[in-house]
Design an enzyme around this catalytic site. Sequence first.
Site, short mmCIF file in Angstrom:
data_model
loop_
_atom_site.label_atom_id
_atom_site.label_comp_id
_atom_site.label_asym_id
_atom_site.label_seq_id
_atom_site.Cartn_x
_atom_site.Cartn_y
_atom_site.Cartn_z
N LYS A 1 0.87 4.53 6.62
CA LYS A 1 0.20 5.40 5.64
C LYS A 1 0.79 6.80 5.76
CE LYS A 1 -2.75 2.07 4.79
NZ LYS A 1 -2.48 1.18 3.70
N SER B 1 0.79 -1.23 0.00
CA SER B 1 0.00 0.00 0.00
C SER B 1 0.82 1.28 0.00
CB SER B 1 -0.95 0.02 1.20
OG SER B 1 -0.24 0.22 2.40
#
Length: 188
Positions: free
Chosen positions: A82, A41
């Site tokens: 993230k 990700s």
Amino acid sequence: MKAVKEKNEFLEWVKVIGIALLFAVGIRMFILTPIVVDGASMMPTVEDGDKVIVNKIGPKLTEYNRFDVIVFEAKEDTNYIKRIIGIPGDHIAYKNDELFINGKKYEEPYLKEYKKALNDNGTLTEDFTLEEYLGESVVPDGYYFVLGDNRRKSIDSRDPNVGFVSKDKIIGTTNIVFFPLDKLKLIK
């Protein structure tokens, strides 16, 4: 006399090693800790299997900033890595693969490499607003809006199961990939 001296020297070494171990454990638990990235990700910024250092104390003394790369507890025993896109009070929107925060366009230089690699000439980040995904017009106080750099393959704040990330769930920031050694780098 010699046996007593050897015994005292041995005890001193045991004390030194014990203090060093306590110091190392304290640093790992409260200041810096290594983690292994699991998943794609955040590609190409960090890749599956990369080891990064998480700074647990620095952000606690200051604020988290827009574009910091963070590690947070997403679920029990599951941490995500993230990038902070929205801080409290921000309105977030994407249009034509461009980020707008509070109506102002922001560059995302960390995505340039990935956008160049797109073979299908599509967008990396689809058009959206906070209202469309999370039903809020701005990021609430005490929360952050986060995205993975690999926008097409990231489970992040766009997913209602993740949503806004509470400051209390953030473990720390990361800006160093330290392993594998050929990928040693600072994260921008």
